[in-house]
Design an enzyme around this catalytic site. Structure first.
Site, mmCIF file in Angstrom:
data_model
loop_
_atom_site.group_PDB
_atom_site.id
_atom_site.type_symbol
_atom_site.label_atom_id
_atom_site.label_comp_id
_atom_site.label_asym_id
_atom_site.label_seq_id
_atom_site.Cartn_x
_atom_site.Cartn_y
_atom_site.Cartn_z
ATOM 1 N N GLY A 1 -51.329 18.716 -48.771
ATOM 2 C CA GLY A 1 -49.915 18.510 -48.503
ATOM 3 C C GLY A 1 -49.550 19.283 -47.248
ATOM 4 O O GLY A 1 -50.300 20.169 -46.818
ATOM 5 N N GLN B 1 -44.391 23.962 -41.344
ATOM 6 C CA GLN B 1 -45.772 24.291 -40.969
ATOM 7 C C GLN B 1 -46.175 23.689 -39.629
ATOM 8 O O GLN B 1 -47.205 24.057 -39.071
ATOM 9 C CB GLN B 1 -46.742 23.813 -42.055
ATOM 10 C CG GLN B 1 -46.542 24.506 -43.392
ATOM 11 C CD GLN B 1 -47.577 24.067 -44.394
ATOM 12 O OE1 GLN B 1 -47.398 23.066 -45.073
ATOM 13 N NE2 GLN B 1 -48.689 24.785 -44.474
ATOM 14 N N CYS C 1 -53.114 27.913 -48.695
ATOM 15 C CA CYS C 1 -52.086 27.280 -47.861
ATOM 16 C C CYS C 1 -52.588 27.276 -46.423
ATOM 17 O O CYS C 1 -53.125 28.284 -45.945
ATOM 18 C CB CYS C 1 -50.796 28.091 -47.975
ATOM 19 S SG CYS C 1 -49.466 27.463 -46.947
ATOM 20 N N LEU C 2 -52.392 26.149 -45.728
ATOM 21 C CA LEU C 2 -52.852 26.074 -44.340
ATOM 22 C C LEU C 2 -52.157 27.108 -43.460
ATOM 23 O O LEU C 2 -52.696 27.495 -42.425
ATOM 24 C CB LEU C 2 -52.589 24.665 -43.777
ATOM 25 C CG LEU C 2 -53.389 23.523 -44.417
ATOM 26 C CD1 LEU C 2 -52.952 22.191 -43.822
ATOM 27 C CD2 LEU C 2 -54.884 23.724 -44.237
ATOM 28 N N HIS D 1 -45.220 23.489 -54.317
ATOM 29 C CA HIS D 1 -45.702 24.259 -53.165
ATOM 30 C C HIS D 1 -44.995 23.804 -51.876
ATOM 31 O O HIS D 1 -44.519 24.644 -51.092
ATOM 32 C CB HIS D 1 -47.227 24.080 -53.066
ATOM 33 C CG HIS D 1 -47.883 24.791 -51.931
ATOM 34 N ND1 HIS D 1 -48.876 25.743 -52.124
ATOM 35 C CD2 HIS D 1 -47.733 24.699 -50.589
ATOM 36 C CE1 HIS D 1 -49.265 26.196 -50.933
ATOM 37 N NE2 HIS D 1 -48.599 25.565 -49.988
ATOM 38 N N GLU D 2 -44.903 22.475 -51.683
ATOM 39 C CA GLU D 2 -44.302 21.971 -50.435
ATOM 40 C C GLU D 2 -42.793 22.229 -50.414
ATOM 41 O O GLU D 2 -42.230 22.580 -49.369
ATOM 42 C CB GLU D 2 -44.599 20.479 -50.244
ATOM 43 C CG GLU D 2 -46.077 20.103 -50.205
ATOM 44 C CD GLU D 2 -46.927 20.981 -49.302
ATOM 45 O OE1 GLU D 2 -46.424 21.491 -48.281
ATOM 46 O OE2 GLU D 2 -48.113 21.181 -49.635
ATOM 47 N N HIS E 1 -42.053 25.654 -49.347
ATOM 48 C CA HIS E 1 -42.068 25.801 -47.877
ATOM 49 C C HIS E 1 -40.700 25.487 -47.274
ATOM 50 O O HIS E 1 -40.252 26.155 -46.345
ATOM 51 C CB HIS E 1 -43.084 24.848 -47.244
ATOM 52 C CG HIS E 1 -44.477 25.380 -47.183
ATOM 53 N ND1 HIS E 1 -44.816 26.522 -46.503
ATOM 54 C CD2 HIS E 1 -45.648 24.901 -47.700
ATOM 55 C CE1 HIS E 1 -46.120 26.728 -46.608
ATOM 56 N NE2 HIS E 1 -46.653 25.763 -47.333
HETATM 57 CO CO CO Z 1 -48.626 25.642 -47.916
#
Ligand code: CO
Length: 151
Positions: A47, A52, A94-95, A136-137, A140
């Site tokens: 995702g 991000q 997480c990226l 999670h998204e 963000h």
């Molecule tokens: Co993330």
């Protein structure tokens, strides 16, 4: 190829509460949505949320490997309408937090309303990994990272 660059912590963008996209402008975000999908695939994420890639707007993508759908999801202006009391813990990464992994407790089940960029409002009922990814998204979009939630 996408030219979007990943924002990694620490960065104020990741800590800023994002804003909704005006409905009459959804179509202007289609290219960005497609580029976010490309970036998600390039960086091997399941995702990706707009902060991000440096944009504080309420938009995110979810990999079709998780939804088991035909296409990757590109969604905006999500609202969580139900979170189960029952929670479970899963290790998450997480990226935007490279090489950091930890246990995060989240609701097992979730119901989310969100728009696709063609203006259609969808309701998603999710459990398992998909429920985690939605939470999670959406975290963000609220400026929250897994680092804040480690058990
Ligand atoms: Co993330």
């Amino acid at each position: 190829m996408t030219t979007l660059k990943l924002v990694t912590q620490p960065n104020k963008i990741l800590r800023t509460v994002s804003i909704d996209i005006a409905r009459e402008t959804f179509s202007e975000y289609k290219k960005l949505g497609e580029e976010m999908v490309e970036a998600m695939l390039k960086y091997e994420g399941i995702g990706l949320a707009a902060p991000q890639i440096g944009r504080n707007i309420n938009m995110f993508t979810i990999n079709k490997d998780v939804t088991l759908g035909e296409d990757h999801l590109i969604l905006c202006n999500p609202k969580i309408v139900f979170l189960s009391k029952g929670t479970n813990v899963m290790e998450e990464g997480c990226l935007s937090c490279p090489k950091i992994y930890g246990d995060v407790s989240r609701s097992e089940k979730i119901r989310v309303k969100a728009f696709s960029l063609d203006g259609v409002l969808h309701t998603f009922k999710a459990k398992g990994l998909l429920a985690k990814v939605f939470q999670h998204e959406i975290d963000h979009l609220n400026g929250t990272l897994i680092l804040d939630k480690f058990e």
